[in-house]
Design a protein around this motif. Structure first.
Motif, PDB file in Angstrom:
ATOM      1  N   ARG A  50       0.824  -1.204   0.000  1.00  0.00           N
ATOM      2  CA  ARG A  50       0.000   0.000   0.000  1.00  0.00           C
ATOM      3  C   ARG A  50       0.863   1.260   0.000  1.00  0.00           C
ATOM      4  O   ARG A  50       2.030   1.239   0.377  1.00  0.00           O
ATOM      5  CB  ARG A  50      -0.934   0.007   1.212  1.00  0.00           C
ATOM      6  CG  ARG A  50      -1.867  -1.189   1.272  1.00  0.00           C
ATOM      7  CD  ARG A  50      -2.726  -1.163   2.528  1.00  0.00           C
ATOM      8  NE  ARG A  50      -3.314  -2.471   2.818  1.00  0.00           N
ATOM      9  CZ  ARG A  50      -3.983  -2.769   3.915  1.00  0.00           C
ATOM     10  NH1 ARG A  50      -4.158  -1.836   4.844  1.00  0.00           N
ATOM     11  NH2 ARG A  50      -4.472  -3.984   4.100  1.00  0.00           N
TER      12      ARG A  50
ATOM     13  N   VAL B 176      -1.819   2.807  -3.913  1.00  0.00           N
ATOM     14  CA  VAL B 176      -2.510   1.571  -3.559  1.00  0.00           C
ATOM     15  C   VAL B 176      -3.066   1.704  -2.146  1.00  0.00           C
ATOM     16  O   VAL B 176      -2.342   2.087  -1.216  1.00  0.00           O
ATOM     17  CB  VAL B 176      -1.553   0.365  -3.636  1.00  0.00           C
ATOM     18  CG1 VAL B 176      -2.303  -0.931  -3.324  1.00  0.00           C
ATOM     19  CG2 VAL B 176      -0.892   0.284  -5.010  1.00  0.00           C
ATOM     20  N   THR B 177      -4.341   1.412  -1.980  1.00  0.00           N
ATOM     21  CA  THR B 177      -4.957   1.351  -0.659  1.00  0.00           C
ATOM     22  C   THR B 177      -5.352  -0.095  -0.382  1.00  0.00           C
ATOM     23  O   THR B 177      -5.026  -1.003  -1.146  1.00  0.00           O
ATOM     24  CB  THR B 177      -6.199   2.253  -0.579  1.00  0.00           C
ATOM     25  OG1 THR B 177      -7.238   1.707  -1.413  1.00  0.00           O
ATOM     26  CG2 THR B 177      -5.876   3.668  -1.039  1.00  0.00           C
ATOM     27  N   ALA B 178      -6.064  -0.308   0.696  1.00  0.00           N
ATOM     28  CA  ALA B 178      -6.483  -1.670   1.035  1.00  0.00           C
ATOM     29  C   ALA B 178      -7.428  -2.246  -0.004  1.00  0.00           C
ATOM     30  O   ALA B 178      -7.432  -3.459  -0.249  1.00  0.00           O
ATOM     31  CB  ALA B 178      -7.154  -1.684   2.411  1.00  0.00           C
TER      32      ALA B 178
END
Length: 302
Positions: free
Chosen positions: A52, A69-71
């Motif tokens: 992330r 990028v996130t979860a």
């Protein structure tokens, strides 16, 4: 645009706090099963924490693109060309890759694989079968940089912050066990920049600007389009922040608390009525509301 954002913000406490606590009611008889149970939702494997955050293509001094990028989402933001935001409706592990699939007719997919220092991604064609991923899809290489380049941070920083905040709100407010109090507390916590556990006009405006960025990125806007959306969001954010403050700031301190956002939305404690009196005629009230609605539509029209 302004009207839609106004409605969104003013409805946010109600929409996010939908599962509010209500006065206890007599238990209803258990319903007998009428058919097969609803299908389980698609699997949603979160992206590993090591992957992330921000990634860059090219040199850190002048990268050609940024990948955040996130979860549960990926935003690809080139220095030139259209942005791409994929929020995962489904995510799974496959042959060492994390495969995220977005919503929409084409159901865009992105594959991620790497560690905390290096990342590879692939964005396969929609016609490529899942069991053949990634196939001959070209791979993109991404690296970490000590600090985001100023141009990327200035253009995308608030929007990316809102993207992460929205996932926090979805986690706090979604699902059958979510409660209005926790949902509104999460909203205030995500919007609170000053640390006073309250929302000011500027903090509400920041949330609105972040939402306008997300809307632009979801429509594959170019950097110029994202910048234009940010300008519109700046004006709309201040207007919506002031409107929300005038509507919900019951103690008049110029800031919104979770309690004010949840007033009459968390529990129905004052809705039992009184025994005396008779119903009033509402025709005149309805006419007044109609006139007010027409006035607001004229003021808020783009």
């Amino acid at each position: 645009m302004t009207r839609a954002l106004t409605a969104l913000l003013l409805a946010l406490p109600l929409l996010l706090g939908a599962p509010g606590a209500a006065p206890a009611q007599p238990a209803a008889p258990a319903a007998s099963p009428a058919g097969p149970s609803a299908a389980a939702p698609p699997a949603l494997l979160p992206v590993p924490p090591a992957l992330r955050g921000p990634w860059f293509a090219g040199g850190c001094a002048s990268p050609t693109a940024m990948l955040h990028v996130t979860a549960r989402a990926v935003a690809r933001l080139p220095a030139e060309g259209p942005a791409r935001l994929i929020r995962f409706a489904e995510a799974r592990a496959q042959d060492g890759w994390v495969v995220g699939t977005g919503r929409g007719a084409e159901a865009p997919r992105i594959l991620l694989r790497g560690d905390a220092t290096a990342l590879r991604t692939a964005e396969p064609d929609a016609k490529l079968r899942d069991d053949r991923l990634p196939g001959d899809t070209p791979l993109a290489e991404w690296r970490r940089c000590a600090a985001p380049p100023p141009a990327f941070a200035a253009l995308h920083g608030e929007g990316l912050a809102m993207l992460g905040a929205l996932e926090v709100l979805e986690a706090a407010c979604g699902g059958p066990e979510a409660g209005s109090a926790g949902c509104l507390a999460a909203l205030v916590a995500e919007g609170d920049v000053s640390g006073d556990r309250l929302l000011s006009v500027a903090e509400i405006a920041r949330l609105v600007r972040g939402m306008t960025w997300m809307m632009a990125a979801a429509e594959d806007a170019s950097p110029e389009g994202v910048l234009a959306a940010g300008g519109g969001g700046m004006l709309a954010g201040v207007a919506i922040g002031r409107l929300a403050m005038e509507s919900l700031d019951y103690d008049g301190d110029g800031r919104l608390s979770a309690a004010e956002l949840g007033q009459d939305r968390v529990a129905l404690t004052r809705s039992l009525g009184a025994e005396g009196g008779r119903p009033l005629r509402l025709e005149g009230v309805q006419e007044g509301i109609g006139l007010l609605r027409g006035l607001l539509d004229g003021v808020m029209a783009p």
